[in-house]
Design a protein around this motif. Structure first.
Motif, PDB file in Angstrom:
ATOM      1  N   GLU A 222       0.842  -1.194   0.000  1.00  0.00           N
ATOM      2  CA  GLU A 222       0.000   0.000   0.000  1.00  0.00           C
ATOM      3  C   GLU A 222       0.874   1.240   0.000  1.00  0.00           C
ATOM      4  OE1 GLU A 222      -3.065   0.109   2.999  1.00  0.00           O
ATOM      5  OE2 GLU A 222      -3.795  -1.882   2.440  1.00  0.00           O
ATOM      6  N   VAL A 223       0.635   2.107  -0.974  1.00  0.00           N
ATOM      7  CA  VAL A 223       1.368   3.367  -1.060  1.00  0.00           C
ATOM      8  C   VAL A 223       0.336   4.477  -1.181  1.00  0.00           C
ATOM      9  CG1 VAL A 223       3.004   4.743  -2.405  1.00  0.00           C
ATOM     10  CG2 VAL A 223       3.324   2.264  -2.220  1.00  0.00           C
ATOM     11  N   THR A 224       0.464   5.511  -0.372  1.00  0.00           N
ATOM     12  CA  THR A 224      -0.466   6.632  -0.502  1.00  0.00           C
ATOM     13  C   THR A 224       0.243   7.820  -1.141  1.00  0.00           C
ATOM     14  OG1 THR A 224       0.028   7.381   1.727  1.00  0.00           O
ATOM     15  CG2 THR A 224      -1.866   5.918   1.473  1.00  0.00           C
ATOM     16  N   ARG A 225      -0.568   8.706  -1.651  1.00  0.00           N
ATOM     17  CA  ARG A 225      -0.099   9.880  -2.385  1.00  0.00           C
ATOM     18  C   ARG A 225       0.960  10.682  -1.622  1.00  0.00           C
ATOM     19  NH1 ARG A 225       1.940  13.552  -3.378  1.00  0.00           N
ATOM     20  NH2 ARG A 225       1.308  15.635  -3.969  1.00  0.00           N
ATOM     21  N   ASP A 226       0.759  10.851  -0.304  1.00  0.00           N
ATOM     22  CA  ASP A 226       1.679  11.719   0.434  1.00  0.00           C
ATOM     23  C   ASP A 226       3.029  11.045   0.696  1.00  0.00           C
ATOM     24  OD1 ASP A 226       0.798   9.921   2.214  1.00  0.00           O
ATOM     25  OD2 ASP A 226      -0.071  11.330   3.645  1.00  0.00           O
ATOM     26  N   GLU A 227       3.144   9.765   0.356  1.00  0.00           N
ATOM     27  CA  GLU A 227       4.447   9.104   0.494  1.00  0.00           C
ATOM     28  C   GLU A 227       5.291   9.246  -0.768  1.00  0.00           C
ATOM     29  OE1 GLU A 227       4.072   5.217   3.085  1.00  0.00           O
ATOM     30  OE2 GLU A 227       2.463   5.276   1.607  1.00  0.00           O
ATOM     31  N   VAL A 228       4.707   9.793  -1.829  1.00  0.00           N
ATOM     32  CA  VAL A 228       5.406   9.873  -3.109  1.00  0.00           C
ATOM     33  C   VAL A 228       6.261  11.134  -3.150  1.00  0.00           C
ATOM     34  CG1 VAL A 228       5.123   9.984  -5.618  1.00  0.00           C
ATOM     35  CG2 VAL A 228       3.502   8.654  -4.236  1.00  0.00           C
ATOM     36  N   PHE A 229       7.541  10.984  -3.429  1.00  0.00           N
ATOM     37  CA  PHE A 229       8.407  12.143  -3.633  1.00  0.00           C
ATOM     38  C   PHE A 229       7.940  12.861  -4.892  1.00  0.00           C
ATOM     39  CE2 PHE A 229      11.896  14.148  -5.885  1.00  0.00           C
ATOM     40  CZ  PHE A 229      12.389  14.997  -4.914  1.00  0.00           C
ATOM     41  N   CYS A 230       7.781  14.167  -4.829  1.00  0.00           N
ATOM     42  CA  CYS A 230       7.132  14.865  -5.937  1.00  0.00           C
ATOM     43  C   CYS A 230       7.791  16.205  -6.224  1.00  0.00           C
ATOM     44  CB  CYS A 230       5.656  15.051  -5.578  1.00  0.00           C
ATOM     45  SG  CYS A 230       4.726  15.860  -6.862  1.00  0.00           S
ATOM     46  N   GLU A 231       8.250  16.355  -7.442  1.00  0.00           N
ATOM     47  CA  GLU A 231       8.868  17.609  -7.882  1.00  0.00           C
ATOM     48  C   GLU A 231       8.264  17.939  -9.245  1.00  0.00           C
ATOM     49  OE1 GLU A 231      13.285  17.660  -7.523  1.00  0.00           O
ATOM     50  OE2 GLU A 231      13.201  18.556  -9.521  1.00  0.00           O
ATOM     51  N   LYS A 269       8.496   8.043  -6.974  1.00  0.00           N
ATOM     52  CA  LYS A 269       8.888   9.434  -7.176  1.00  0.00           C
ATOM     53  C   LYS A 269       8.351   9.983  -8.490  1.00  0.00           C
ATOM     54  CE  LYS A 269      13.323   7.937  -9.105  1.00  0.00           C
ATOM     55  NZ  LYS A 269      14.749   8.122  -9.196  1.00  0.00           N
ATOM     56  N   VAL A 270       8.098  11.273  -8.482  1.00  0.00           N
ATOM     57  CA  VAL A 270       7.692  12.003  -9.682  1.00  0.00           C
ATOM     58  C   VAL A 270       8.626  13.194  -9.807  1.00  0.00           C
ATOM     59  CG1 VAL A 270       5.908  13.507 -10.644  1.00  0.00           C
ATOM     60  CG2 VAL A 270       5.281  11.320  -9.601  1.00  0.00           C
ATOM     61  N   HIS A 271       9.253  13.339 -10.949  1.00  0.00           N
ATOM     62  CA  HIS A 271      10.154  14.476 -11.155  1.00  0.00           C
ATOM     63  C   HIS A 271      10.456  14.606 -12.639  1.00  0.00           C
ATOM     64  CE1 HIS A 271      13.295  11.551 -11.922  1.00  0.00           C
ATOM     65  NE2 HIS A 271      12.990  10.945 -10.804  1.00  0.00           N
ATOM     66  N   PRO A 272      10.870  15.804 -13.070  1.00  0.00           N
ATOM     67  CA  PRO A 272      11.331  15.927 -14.452  1.00  0.00           C
ATOM     68  C   PRO A 272      12.668  15.216 -14.586  1.00  0.00           C
ATOM     69  CG  PRO A 272      11.592  18.024 -13.290  1.00  0.00           C
ATOM     70  CD  PRO A 272      10.940  17.088 -12.334  1.00  0.00           C
ATOM     71  N   ALA A 273      12.942  14.697 -15.762  1.00  0.00           N
ATOM     72  CA  ALA A 273      14.214  14.016 -15.986  1.00  0.00           C
ATOM     73  C   ALA A 273      14.685  14.266 -17.406  1.00  0.00           C
ATOM     74  CB  ALA A 273      14.073  12.514 -15.756  1.00  0.00           C
ATOM     75  N   MET A 274      16.020  14.332 -17.557  1.00  0.00           N
ATOM     76  CA  MET A 274      16.606  14.269 -18.889  1.00  0.00           C
ATOM     77  C   MET A 274      16.537  12.812 -19.317  1.00  0.00           C
ATOM     78  SD  MET A 274      20.019  16.582 -18.778  1.00  0.00           S
ATOM     79  CE  MET A 274      19.940  18.338 -18.401  1.00  0.00           C
ATOM     80  N   VAL A 275      15.838  12.534 -20.422  1.00  0.00           N
ATOM     81  CA  VAL A 275      15.677  11.160 -20.886  1.00  0.00           C
ATOM     82  C   VAL A 275      16.423  11.011 -22.205  1.00  0.00           C
ATOM     83  CG1 VAL A 275      14.025   9.390 -21.591  1.00  0.00           C
ATOM     84  CG2 VAL A 275      13.418  11.005 -19.778  1.00  0.00           C
ATOM     85  N   SER A 276      17.349  10.070 -22.244  1.00  0.00           N
ATOM     86  CA  SER A 276      18.110   9.829 -23.470  1.00  0.00           C
ATOM     87  C   SER A 276      17.160   9.548 -24.629  1.00  0.00           C
ATOM     88  CB  SER A 276      19.034   8.636 -23.282  1.00  0.00           C
ATOM     89  OG  SER A 276      19.476   8.176 -24.549  1.00  0.00           O
ATOM     90  N   ILE A 348      13.695   9.342  -0.387  1.00  0.00           N
ATOM     91  CA  ILE A 348      14.261   9.621  -1.708  1.00  0.00           C
ATOM     92  C   ILE A 348      15.782   9.557  -1.686  1.00  0.00           C
ATOM     93  CG2 ILE A 348      14.234  12.145  -1.366  1.00  0.00           C
ATOM     94  CD1 ILE A 348      13.432  10.351  -4.674  1.00  0.00           C
ATOM     95  N   GLY A 349      16.395   9.828  -0.542  1.00  0.00           N
ATOM     96  CA  GLY A 349      17.854   9.769  -0.441  1.00  0.00           C
ATOM     97  C   GLY A 349      18.420   8.395  -0.786  1.00  0.00           C
TER      98      GLY A 349
END
Lengths: 440, 440
Positions: A222-231, A269-276, A348-349
Motif C-alpha cells: 500500500e502506497v499513498t499519495r503523500d508518500e510519493v516524492f514529488c517535484e 517518485k515524480v520528477h522531471p528528468a533528462m531522458v536519453s 528519496i535519499g
C-alpha cells in the motif's frame, strides 16, 4: 444469443455525467445488444447522479437524473456503481456506501484511490464485490489489468511512465519550440490542454497520485499519495532544456516506482528528468501517455496510448463495467488484488540515479578542479562535464562560465551533500540546479 | 497469509520441459510462498510429462517426470494443466482430455489455437473450466487479456503487429546492413535466431497463426489459420528495400486483422510491408514484438516487448497459471470469451491498402504514360513515381529504366488487375513486384 432472455438485467448506476460520464451513459444506452452479448445479461442504467438537473444532456432521459447521489447508491438493488465525479468527497463516502450495499464499483478517480485504495480494496473484499479502476491511470491504456493479472506470476522490478499529458505537452513545446515554461503553459491553457489553475498538473500532484496506485499494484503493497516524492516542472530553465538537447536527451516528467535492490522497500517518485533519446519513453510526445514496465522474467514491456479524453477514458471504464458485470452474472467477485506485502516507501535519499547539476562559476584557474573535488569527496564520479562561457562583459581573468556536470549513477543522498556544499562554495556564482537523468 | 494453511493445494501438471517448460517448472518449484500469497492457496506440481526421461534436468526431482502424458492429464484430480509441448498432436488430444477431466488449461500453443480455438473454447465453457493462452501471441506482451477484457466495452477496428521476431531480425539486417535475404537469413541462423528449417517463420506461417488468434479475439468471431492470407519475406529484393528507404519507410512483416467498413466481415493477412518511419511500428527493431490496436473509443494503443524466449514466455504462462488458480480457488471459471458473432473472413481482394509496384521498362518515349494508363484504367491513382536508369549499356533511345510506383489507397482486387495487365505488357522488361504500404 440471450436477446429476449427472461433473466433480470444487471442494474447500473452512474455518478457524474461530465466529459467521461456522458460518454459512458451514451455507450450503455446506445449499445444494449452488443453489451448483452458480451456480458451474457442485459445492463440497465437505473440512475445518473448529477449536481445540476438543469444542464441539457442530449440523448439522456431526464427521468434517469437525480441529485440524490446518496439515495441512489443506497438503493440496495444495484449491481454496479460507476463513480466518475472525481475528488475525495463526496466520492469517497458514496463509494463506501455502494460497497456496503453490495454493489461492485468501477471508478476512474485517481485522487481517491491514491489515498484510499487499501481500505477500499479491503472493504470490497470483505463484501465480496469488485473494485475496478483501469481508467484511473493512463486513460485508455490497459495497465492496471496487466499489472494485476498478466504479470502476477512474475516479479516486477520497476514501473516508469509518462502519465500526465498536460506536462508532456508543455515540455514538448519547451524542447521543440524553445519556449519558456511560462510561454508553453500559456499556450497549453489557450488550447484547453491545461487548466486555469494548473497546479495539480505542473507541480506533479496528478502524476504522484498515479504513481502511488502503480507502486501499490506492482509491488503488492500500500502506497499513498503523500508518500510519493514529488517535484514539478515549474523550475525548469531554458538552459537545462538546451543542455539536455546537447547531450542527446529530451526532458520528460516521469513517474517511477522501483523496488530497492533487496526488494524490501520501494522508491516512488515524480520528477522531471533528462531522458536519453535512445530510451523508448523519449519518443512519447504530446498528450500521449506511456508506461514502461521492467520485470524479472518478462524483461521490458511498454504500453502507449491516449492518456486522457472523454472517449478513451470511457473505453477503459466500459471494459471494467463489462468485466464486473460478467463476474456479477457468474456470482463471483471480490478478488481485488489486495496488498499482501508490507514494503515501506524508502526515503528519496536511498534512490539511485544519474544526475545533471548546473551552475555558474567564476572562471579562475583551478575552479574546475575544486568543483570536481566537491563531487569526489562525496564519492560521486563524473561522466560528462560541459563548460560554456557566458556573454557578460568581464575581465579576462574573471569571466563567468556555466558548468553542466552529469554524474555516474549514485545515491541521491550523496548528491544532496554535493549540492549543499556547492551552494556554499565561494566560486559558485548562481543558483545550483539539479535534474535527474534516465537511460543515458 | 495462508502459509501453513490446511486447505488442500491446487494440483498442476506440466506438459513439456523444454525452453519454456523448464522455466515454468523452476518458478513453481522455487517460489511456492510467493505464489501462495498471490493465489491464496498453495500450488503443487504433481507431474511433468516429457518425451525422454534421460535428459538431465537440473533442480527437478526425477520422480515428477513421466512419459505417460495421457495418463497424467486423465488423473481426474488436476486443477491446472499447462501445455507447452507445441504442435497440433498430441497436444490437441491432451488438452481435450484435460478439459474433459475437469482441469483448466494454460497453453502457449499458437499452432493448436489457430486451428482449434473455437472448439476448445466451447469445450472449456461447457465443462466450466478456464482456457488461457496469453503466451501464444507476442510472448510476454500482455495482449490477450487487454483484448479479452480491457477493451471489451469498446469496438476494436484494427489490430496490427510485428509478431515474429525472426523475420523482424532478418528484415532489420537487410535494411540496416544492406544484406540480401539469403545473407541475412544465414546470419540469423548462425546466431540461433532462425531455425535450420526457417519455413514457418520466413513464409509467415507462424505470424498467420497469431493473426488468426488475434482476429478471433478482437472481433468476437472464429478465424482459423488457413483463412489467413499469408505472404512471406523470401522474395523481397534489395531494390525494394532501397526504394523503401528512399521513401522514408522501412520494411516489416505485418500481421493485420481489420474490420471491414460495414463491420460485417474481417480482413486477416500477413505480408511484408513498407512502413513509414513515422508509424510507431517502424521503430520496433530486432527480436522485439509490438502490437498496435485501434478502437473506436480508446483510439490508438501500442504494446511493445519481448516476443519470445524462455523467461518472457514463462512470465506470460505464469500470469495465466496464477489467474486460473485464483479462479479455481474461488470455484469460478469457464468464462473463456467464446465467439458470439459470425463475421466471415473476406477475400484479400476486398482489402484496401496503398501499394508499391516496381518493374523495369524499356524507356521509350510514351512508356511512362502507358504505364500510368494501366493504373488509371482500373481506377487506381498514383501517389509517387520513382524512375531510375539501370547501368546497362544500351542504345540511347531504348535503355531500360526501373519504375517504382506508389498508389493511393485502393482495393486490392483492382491492384491485381493492374498487375496482370502490366505482366502482359510488351514494354515491361522484368518481373512485376508488389509490396503493400502502411502509414505513408
Amino acid at each position: 444469443m440471450g436477446r429476449g432472455s427472461v433473466s433480470k438485467p444487471l442494474k447500473v448506476a452512474l455518478l457524474g455525467a461530465g466529459v467521461v460520464g456522458s460518454q459512458v451513459a451514451r455507450i450503455i444506452l446506445n449499445e444494449p445488444d452488443t453489451l448483452e452479448q458480451r456480458i451474457g445479461r442485459r445492463l440497465e442504467l437505473v440512475g445518473i447522479g448529477v449536481r445540476n438537473l438543469d444542464v441539457p444532456r442530449e440523448g439522456i432521459d431526464p427521468a434517469l437524473l437525480t441529485t440524490d447521489l446518496d439515495g441512489l447508491v443506497s438503493r440496495g438493488d444495484l449491481d454496479v456503481v460507476v463513480e466518475l465525479i472525481g475528488g475525495i468527497e463526496p466520492a469517497h463516502a458514496l463509494v463506501q456506501t455502494a460497497i456496503e450495499h453490495g454493489a461492485s464499483v468501477v471508478t476512474a478517480n485517481k485522487a481517491l484511490l491514491a489515498d484510499e485504495l487499501g481500505p477500499l480494496s479491503r472493504a470490497a473484499q470483505e463484501k465480496g464485490v469488485d473494485l475496478y479502476y483501469e481508467a484511473a491511470v493512463a486513460g485508455a491504456i490497459p495497465i492496471i489489468r496487466p499489472l494485476r493479472e498478466s504479470l502476477v506470476g512474475d516479479e516486477i522490478t520497476e514501473v516508469m511512465g509518462i502519465v500526465n499529458g498536460t506536462t508532456n505537452y508543455i515540455l514538448d513545446k519547451m524542447v521543440t519550440d524553445h519556449l519558456s515554461f511560462d510561454a508553453a503553459l500559456a499556450e497549453a491553457q489557450a488550447l484547453g490542454y491545461a487548466e486555469a489553475d494548473p497546479t495539480a498538473d505542473v507541480e506533479g500532484h496528478d502524476a504522484a497520485a498515479k504513481a502511488a496506485i502503480l507502486a501499490g499494484l506492482a509491488f503488492h503493497t500500500e502506497v499513498t499519495r503523500d508518500e510519493v516524492f514529488c517535484e514539478g516542472i515549474t523550475g525548469i530553465t531554458e538552459a537545462e532544456i538546451a543542455a539536455a538537447d546537447q547531450l542527446g536527451c529530451t526532458v520528460k516528467l516521469l513517474a517511477t516506482a522501483k523496488l530497492t535492490s533487496d526488494a524490501g522497500s520501494v522508491i516512488v517518485k515524480v520528477h522531471p528528468a533528462m531522458v536519453s533519446r535512445k530510451h523508448p519513453l523519449a519518443a512519447v510526445s504530446g498528450a500521449r501517455n506511456a508506461i514502461f514496465v521492467n520485470s524479472r522474467e518478462a524483461g521490458e514491456l511498454m504500453f502507449v496510448g491516449a492518456g486522457a479524453g472523454g472517449a478513451p477514458t470511457a473505453s477503459a471504464v466500459m471494459g471494467d463495467v463489462v468485466t464486473v458485470a460478467r463476474n456479477r452474472r457468474r456470482g463471483t467477485a471480490g478478488h481485488v488484488g489486495a496488498a499482501y506485502t508490507h514494503r515501506p516507501v524508502a526515503p528519496i535519499g536511498e534512490s539511485t540515479a544519474q544526475f545533471y547539476v548546473s551552475f555558474e562559476v567564476v572562471d579562475r584557474p583551478g575552479v574546475l578542479a575544486r568543483c570536481a573535488a566537491v563531487f569526489g569527496s562525496h564519492g560521486v564520479s563524473l561522466r560528462v562535464v560541459q563548460q560554456s562561457y557566458l556573454d557578460d562583459e568581464s575581465s579576462a581573468e574573471e569571466h563567468p562560465a556555466r558548468l553542466g556536470i552529469m554524474t555516474h549513477a549514485t545515491q541521491e543522498a550523496r548528491l544532496s551533500q554535493v549540492l549543499s556544499e556547492l551552494r556554499e562554495a565561494d566560486f559558485v556564482g548562481s543558483q545550483v540546479r539539479m535534474m535527474r537523468v534516465e537511460g543515458f
